[in-house]
Design an enzyme around this catalytic site. Structure first.
Site, PDB file in Angstrom:
ATOM      1  CG  ASP A  74      30.362   9.032 -33.140  1.00  0.00           C
ATOM      2  OD1 ASP A  74      30.904   8.648 -32.088  1.00  0.00           O
ATOM      3  OD2 ASP A  74      30.996   9.307 -34.175  1.00  0.00           O
ATOM      4  CG  ASP A  77      33.512   7.007 -30.310  1.00  0.00           C
ATOM      5  OD1 ASP A  77      32.273   6.916 -30.460  1.00  0.00           O
ATOM      6  OD2 ASP A  77      34.185   7.908 -30.830  1.00  0.00           O
ATOM      7  CE1 TYR A 226      31.978  12.465 -36.547  1.00  0.00           C
ATOM      8  CE2 TYR A 226      32.302  12.096 -34.200  1.00  0.00           C
ATOM      9  CZ  TYR A 226      32.128  11.611 -35.482  1.00  0.00           C
ATOM     10  OH  TYR A 226      32.116  10.254 -35.687  1.00  0.00           O
ATOM     11  CD  GLU A 461      35.372   4.725 -35.559  1.00  0.00           C
ATOM     12  OE1 GLU A 461      36.385   5.300 -36.006  1.00  0.00           O
ATOM     13  OE2 GLU A 461      34.883   4.968 -34.435  1.00  0.00           O
TER      14      GLU A 461
END
Ligand code: NAG
Ligand code: NAG
Length: 483
Positions: A74, A77, A226, A461
Site C-alpha cells: 500500500d 511497507d 487502516y 511516505e
C-alpha cells in the site's frame, strides 16, 4: 455581474503564484501510473519498467491454502491492506472510465494497473466460500523490519472477514472497486467485466447482510494502520452507489435511501467516503435531471463550499496548498481535487452554477482553477520549488519512506537483507538508490516546508491512495494541452 467580480477578487490572490505555470501534465500523468509498478507484489511480468523491483510475496495466501499473490503494497511497507487498496482501485477505475478517452496512450497502462488489483480482489472474494480475505502480511512484524519485499521473512498472515467477524467497511469498498472496474472493462473484455460485476454484487450483499466494522474483529492487525475510524455506513452508501451505477438496479437506490442520509464531511479519503458518494450520486441529479437525487447534489455542494478557500473548514498554506491533516496531507489534496474536477464536469455539462454564501457564485471554472492550483503546487509550483512527485521535475524527494526504494535493489545485490540489517539504509543521509518514478509523497507541512527525511513518514511516505485519485485531474489538464 458584481457577484462574479467578487469571485474573481476572492480567488485571484491564490492564483497569482501559478498564473504562468504549466507543468508537463502528460509526463506527470504517465508517471503517476508508472508508480504502481513500484508497489507490485507477486510475480512481475517481463515488461516491468521499474526494473529495480523483482517478484515477491509468491506464497501469499499459502498459510490459508489459497492463492492470494499479486496486488500492491500500500505504501512504503510490504503489507497488502485491502481496505485502502480497494479504495485505490475504485478511484483508479473512476478516473479511467470517466476520463479514459482523454488519457491517450496512458489508457492501457491505467487498465493494467486496475487489473493488477482486481485479479487479486477477485481471488480474495472467491477463494473460500463465506469468507472475504482482506489483507496479507502481519503489519506489526513488518513495521519492525526494514527489508525489501523480495527478502521478506516476516509472517505473511492472512486476514479475513466472515458472517461471524463482519467487515461491512472493507467489503463494501471491495464491492465498489469491483463494480467500478467492471465499467472500465465493459467494452474491452466483457467476460472479465461480468465476472467483476457478479462478484461485486455478492460482496455487497455480504457487506449489507452482516454489519460490522472490520476493526472490531481484526483490531491490532488493521489498527492503527487502516482502522475504520468513520465506521461502515459511508462505505455502504458508497458501495451501493457504485453497484447502482454499474447495474441500474433500483434496489441499490432504495438501499441508499434506507440509510437515511449521511454525515456532512469536509474530507474524502480511504476511510471517509460520503463526499465521494455524494458527488457520484449527484451526477443523476445534474446530468440525468433526476429529482430523486437532489439531496446528494445538495450534499456535494455543501461539501465543496467547505473546501473553497474562504471556508473556515479548510486551511490553505501560505503557498496556496489545501491543508487538511498533518499525516500524509497530499492524499486529501489529490482525492478532493478529484471530486472538484469531477463535479466541474457535471456542472459544465448542464451549465449549472451554485451559490456559496454571500453572493459568491461557484461556476465550473472556480473548481478548475482551484484544482489546477493544487495540481501545479504538487508538481513543483510552490515556495520551495519542490515537486512532490518523485522523478518529476528537477527537484523532488530523495529520501522517501519506502523500503524497496531505500534498500539496494535485489537486481544488483542478490544477498538477502534480514529484518534488522536493512535499517542501516533507513538511517543513512544518502538519497534512496531506487527511484519510484511517479510516487507522490505525503507532502509539505502547513508552512510549505519539506524536510526530505525518511523517518518523517507523515511527509515522506508515498501511498497508492495518494496517486490513484490524482490520475483524473492530471488526465484532465493533460488533455487540455497547455491551456
Ligand atoms: C462502527 O464504528 C463506528 C465509528 O467508530 C461506530 O460509531 C459504530 O458504532 C460501530 N458499529 C458497530 C456495529 O460496532
Ligand atoms: C540479521 O543479520 C545479522 C548479521 O548481518 C545478525 O547479526 C542478526 O542476528 C540477524 N537478525 C535476524 C533477525 O536474523
Amino acid at each position: 455581474m458584481s457577484s462574479l467580480f467578487f469571485l474573481v477578487f476572492l480567488f485571484s490572490s491564490f492564483l497569482t503564484l501559478n498564473v504562468d505555470a504549466n507543468p508537463n501534465y502528460v509526463e506527470a500523468l504517465s508517471k503517476s501510473l508508472l508508480f504502481f509498478q513500484g508497489q507490485r507484489s507477486g510475480p512481475l511480468p517481463t515488461d516491468q519498467q521499474l526494473s529495480w523491483r523483482a517478484s515477491s510475496g509468491l506464497s501469499d495466501g499459502s498459510s490459508a491454502n489459497v492463492d492470494l499473490t499479486g496486488a500492491y503494497y500500500d505504501a512504503g511497507d510490504n503489507v497488502k491492506f485491502n481496505f485502502p487498496m480497494a479504495f485505490t482501485t475504485t478511484m483508479l477505475s473512476w478516473s479511467t472510465f470517466d476520463y479514459g478517452e482523454q488519457m491517450g496512450l496512458e489508457l492501457q497502462n491505467a487498465r493494467v494497473n486496475i487489473r493488477w488489483a482486481t485479479d487479486y480482489l477477485l481471488k480474495c472474494a472467491t477463494a473460500t466460500p463465506g469468507k472475504l480475505y482482506v489483507g496479507v502480511g502481519d503489519p506489526n512484524a513488518d513495521h519492525k523490519c526494514w527489508e525489501r519485499p523480495e527478502d521478506m521473512d516476516t509472517p505473511r498472515t492472512v486476514y479475513s472477514v466472515s458472517p461471524s467477524n463482519p467487515g461491512s467497511d472493507v467489503a463494501a469498498e471491495t464491492a465498489a472497486a469491483l463494480a467500478a472496474a467492471s465499467m472500465v472493462f465493459r467494452e474491452v473484455d466483457s467476460e472479465y467485466s461480468l465476472l467483476l460485476l457478479a462478484t461485486a454484487k455478492n460482496v455487497m450483499e455480504f457487506a449489507i447482510k452482516y454489519r460490522g466494522n472490520y476493526s472490531d474483529s481484526l483490531s491490532s492487525s488493521v489498527c492503527p494502520f487502516y482502522c475504520s475510524y468513520s465506521g461502515y455506513k459511508d462505505e455502504l452508501m458508497w458501495g451501493a452507489a457504485w453497484l447502482q451505477k454499474a447495474t441500474n438496479d433500483p434496489n441499490y437506490k432504495n438501499f441508499i435511501e434506507s440509510l437515511g442520509g449521511g454525515d456532512h464531511p469536509d474530507i474524502f479519503n480511504w476511510d471517509s467516503k460520503y463526499a465521494g458518494a455524494y458527488v457520484l450520486l449527484s451526477q443523476r441529479a445534474l446530468v440525468n435531471k433526476d429529482i430523486n437525487y437532489e439531496l446528494y447534489k445538495q450534499e456535494a455542494e455543501s461539501f465543496i463550499r467547505k473546501i473553497l478557500p474562504n471556508s473556515p473548514s479548510t486551511h490553505y498554506t501560505p503557498g496556496g496548498l489545501m491543508y487538511k491533516l498533518p499525516q500524509s496531507n497530499l492524499q486529501h489534496v489529490t482525492a478532493i481535487t478529484f471530486l472538484l474536477t469531477t463535479y466541474a464536469k457535471y456542472m459544465k455539462a448542464t451549465q449549472h452554477i451554485f451559490n456559496c454564501g454571500n453572493s459568491v457564485i461557484v461556476n465550473p471554472d472556480t473548481l478548475i482553477s482551484l484544482s489546477k492550483q493544487q495540481v501545479d503546487y504538487i508538481l513543483g509550483e510552490n515556495p520551495i520549488k519542490m515537486s512532490y512527485m518523485v522523478g518529476f521535475g528537477s527537484r523532488f524527494p530523495m529520501r522517501i519512506h519506502h523500503r524497496a526504494s531505500s534498500l539496494p535493489s535485489q537486481v544488483l545485490l542478490s544477498k538477502p537483507f534480514n529484518c534488522t540489517e536493512g535499517f542501516q539504509f533507513y538511517h543513512t543521509q544518502n538519497p534512496n538508490p531506487n527511484i519510484v518514478t511517479g510516487a507522490i509523497v505525503g507532502g509539505p507541512d502547513k508552512n510549505d516546508e519539506y524536510p526530505d527525511k525518511r523517518d518523517h513518514y507523515i511527509h515522506s511516505e508515498p501511498g497508492t491512495y495518494i496517486n490513484a485519485p490524482f490520475v483524473r485531474p492530471l488526465a484532465y489538464f493533460a488533455s487540455r494541452g497547455s491551456a
